[in-house]
Design an enzyme around this catalytic site. Sequence first.
Site, short mmCIF file in Angstrom:
data_model
loop_
_atom_site.label_atom_id
_atom_site.label_comp_id
_atom_site.label_asym_id
_atom_site.label_seq_id
_atom_site.Cartn_x
_atom_site.Cartn_y
_atom_site.Cartn_z
N SER A 147 0.83 -1.21 0.00
CA SER A 147 0.00 0.00 0.00
C SER A 147 0.86 1.26 0.00
O SER A 147 1.98 1.28 0.51
CB SER A 147 -0.94 0.04 1.21
OG SER A 147 -1.50 1.32 1.40
N TYR A 160 -2.85 0.09 10.52
CA TYR A 160 -2.64 -0.21 9.10
C TYR A 160 -1.33 0.41 8.60
O TYR A 160 -0.52 -0.25 7.94
CB TYR A 160 -3.82 0.31 8.30
CG TYR A 160 -3.85 -0.12 6.85
CD1 TYR A 160 -4.39 -1.35 6.48
CD2 TYR A 160 -3.37 0.72 5.85
CE1 TYR A 160 -4.43 -1.74 5.14
CE2 TYR A 160 -3.41 0.34 4.52
CZ TYR A 160 -3.95 -0.88 4.17
OH TYR A 160 -3.98 -1.27 2.84
#
Length: 265
Positions: A147, A160
């Site tokens: 990501s 995250y």
Amino acid sequence: MSASRSLDGQTALITGSTSGIGLQFAKGLAESGANIVLNGLGDEAEIEKTRAELASECGVEVRYHPANMLEPDEIAYMVAFAKSEFGRLDILVCNAGIQHVEKIEDFPKEKWDAIIAINLSSAFHAIKHAMPVMKAQGRGRIVNLASVHGLISSPFKSAYVAAKHGMVGLTKTVAQEGGEFGVTCNAICPGYVKTPLVEAQIPDQAKSRGISEEEVVEKVFLADTFTKKFTDYDQLVGLLRYLVSDAGASTTGVAIPVDGGWLTH
């Protein structure tokens, strides 16, 4: 998407591949000729339907392993299963991930623990058991889905962001250890892709920020991109195919953004 059969005879294991980006990765590699081991959550009948369709449409062998990414022993069994089913393991894609959006003082401990376990630790456990197989073969390709949040931060995503930054660090270390054995390790860092995971974030972000769901997409998700568009699955699959190919043999230890220009700000 058309693809050459450049991966004929190879075996690819993709975690979290019963939906979203992981499933598109599995389809892309199957179209290139790789035999596939799927993994992930979902309805048993739907998973079997997906497995059978992928095998039939792409003319490859497709298996499914239900390893829970919270359980290191199950991850080890999954890697051993891939090797036993096909006699080799050429490609490992660590894609499994979950998300929770909340300001840090209200972030539930159990959510933090689960996100670190699934988004980061599961990749370590999979790579730990795949690396000896790949070293023995003299070739392997490990790709981590890290990501854009492996390279920058955003508010309300403490677990995250921490996990994805860890994934980038893990990628670099594995690349160093695998290089002389013909094993590469790279991280793909997408911007926002319209996956079920991202769709589920929209109302959570709207609540956390006190804005509308439309404003979340326009002012949060896509605000810093040049393209003002979500990243497409095909763009990610194209990069994956390069990284696992012979052409990608000298590309290792890098985290590659696919983000519409987001990180240039």
